[in-house]
Scaffold this motif. Structure first.
Motif, short mmCIF file in Angstrom:
data_model
loop_
_atom_site.label_atom_id
_atom_site.label_comp_id
_atom_site.label_asym_id
_atom_site.label_seq_id
_atom_site.Cartn_x
_atom_site.Cartn_y
_atom_site.Cartn_z
N THR A 190 53.52 -32.46 -6.26
CA THR A 190 52.49 -33.79 -5.68
C THR A 190 51.67 -35.31 -6.86
N LEU A 191 51.54 -35.15 -7.53
CA LEU A 191 51.59 -36.22 -8.46
C LEU A 191 52.85 -36.59 -8.91
N ILE A 192 53.70 -35.79 -9.84
CA ILE A 192 54.73 -37.04 -10.41
C ILE A 192 55.81 -37.11 -8.94
N ILE A 193 55.47 -36.83 -7.51
CA ILE A 193 56.62 -37.68 -5.94
C ILE A 193 55.82 -38.73 -5.95
N GLY A 194 53.29 -38.87 -5.77
CA GLY A 194 53.42 -39.90 -5.42
C GLY A 194 53.56 -40.73 -6.54
N GLY A 195 53.33 -40.71 -7.73
CA GLY A 195 53.28 -40.91 -8.71
C GLY A 195 55.01 -42.53 -8.77
N SER A 196 55.80 -41.41 -9.17
CA SER A 196 57.19 -42.23 -8.90
C SER A 196 57.20 -42.73 -7.59
N ALA A 197 56.73 -42.69 -6.07
CA ALA A 197 56.34 -43.25 -5.19
C ALA A 197 56.31 -45.28 -5.89
N GLY A 198 55.01 -44.54 -6.28
CA GLY A 198 54.37 -45.92 -6.40
C GLY A 198 55.02 -46.64 -7.64
N MET A 199 55.95 -46.22 -8.65
CA MET A 199 56.13 -46.63 -9.56
C MET A 199 57.70 -47.65 -9.24
N ALA A 200 58.31 -46.54 -7.47
CA ALA A 200 59.31 -47.49 -7.57
C ALA A 200 58.82 -49.00 -6.76
N VAL A 201 57.74 -48.93 -5.79
CA VAL A 201 57.07 -49.93 -4.67
C VAL A 201 56.70 -50.91 -6.10
N CYS A 202 56.03 -50.49 -6.83
CA CYS A 202 55.75 -51.54 -7.94
C CYS A 202 56.75 -52.75 -8.17
N MET A 203 58.34 -52.20 -8.86
CA MET A 203 58.73 -52.12 -9.52
C MET A 203 59.65 -53.41 -9.09
N PHE A 204 60.11 -53.02 -7.18
CA PHE A 204 60.95 -53.60 -6.43
C PHE A 204 60.15 -54.60 -6.36
N VAL A 205 58.60 -54.77 -6.23
CA VAL A 205 57.38 -55.34 -5.37
C VAL A 205 57.81 -56.99 -6.73
N SER A 206 57.06 -56.25 -7.83
CA SER A 206 57.61 -57.14 -9.53
C SER A 206 58.61 -57.95 -9.11
N GLY A 207 60.04 -57.11 -9.23
CA GLY A 207 61.08 -57.69 -9.15
C GLY A 207 61.52 -58.91 -8.12
N LEU A 208 60.90 -58.50 -6.76
CA LEU A 208 61.20 -59.77 -5.89
C LEU A 208 59.98 -60.62 -6.19
N TYR A 209 58.92 -60.74 -7.09
CA TYR A 209 58.60 -61.51 -7.09
C TYR A 209 58.10 -62.98 -7.81
N THR A 210 59.39 -61.86 -9.06
CA THR A 210 60.13 -62.64 -10.42
C THR A 210 61.27 -63.03 -10.20
N TYR A 211 61.59 -62.97 -9.18
CA TYR A 211 63.24 -63.60 -8.02
C TYR A 211 62.68 -64.41 -8.58
N TRP A 212 61.58 -64.78 -6.80
CA TRP A 212 61.58 -65.09 -6.41
C TRP A 212 60.44 -66.70 -7.16
#
Length: 199
Positions: free
Chosen positions: A32-54
């Motif tokens: 549960t911790l690994i799956i939840g943590g991995s999902a959170g990491m993915a969301v954070c990186m996609f958001v950070s990448g999007l705003y870095t690009y913008w």
């Protein structure tokens, strides 16, 4: 943001999360911790990448969003993929090979970390900037999530003998755990069903 202050902030967050993680490892299931943590990491990186690009394209001036996303990335990584694999090596390896297996896993992990740090500039060039690299890390986090969901057995509160028995009857985790007891129960239920049908 000043890079030195950002480094101190990230170190402070990691320190705080290592304390919180001690409680979480005793309370929650590893998968549960690994799956939840991995999902959170993915969301954070996609958001950070999007705003870095913008920000680079001049679409927005919200410079704080990538910083917050990276801090949340550190939080979610400490919950799952950054800490739990080190714990699970002690739970999954049989006692007979645990010392040697620990050494191999730790050495391999640190070698891969060394390669990833050394290849940072090359990866930025390969993915056309920091935003592309962050999206790559987001995809990698999703791959960790899929791997954990399909292949990673639960080790929290489970005896080593039960984990070893798990691997005798299973290659993947999807569909539930088949153990000797569960297979015997399934065979018994099938026999009873056949007897009812014959009557």
């Amino acid at each position: 943001m000043d890079p030195y202050f950002a480094s101190i902030l990230i170190g402070g967050v990691r320190f705080f999360m290592s304390i919180v993680n001690t409680y979480m490892l005793k309370t929650f299931c590893r998968r549960t911790l690994i799956i939840g943590g991995s999902a959170g990491m993915a969301v954070c990186m996609f958001v950070s990448g999007l705003y870095t690009y913008w920000i680079k394209e001049g679409v927005t001036t919200l410079n704080w969003v990538p910083v917050v996303a990276i801090l949340l990335y550190v939080v979610t990584s400490m919950v799952g993929l950054l800490s739990i694999p080190w714990t699970m090596t002690a739970e999954l390896f049989p006692i007979e090979i645990r010392g040697v297996a620990h050494s191999i896993v730790y050495s391999s992990a640190y070698f891969i970390m060394f390669l990833s740090i050394q290849s940072y500039n090359s990866l930025i060039d390969a993915f056309s900037g920091v935003a592309g690299l962050q999206w790559f890390f987001g995809v990698t986090s999703l791959a960790g999530l899929v791997y954990a969901y399909i292949l990673l057995p639960e080790a929290h509160g489970i005896k080593l003998a039960d984990i070893q028995e798990y691997f005798l009857y299973n290659n993947v985790y999807i569909g539930g755990i088949k153990t000797k007891k569960s297979l015997q129960k399934q065979n018994k239920e099938q026999k009873e069903e056949l007897m009812k049908n014959n009557v």
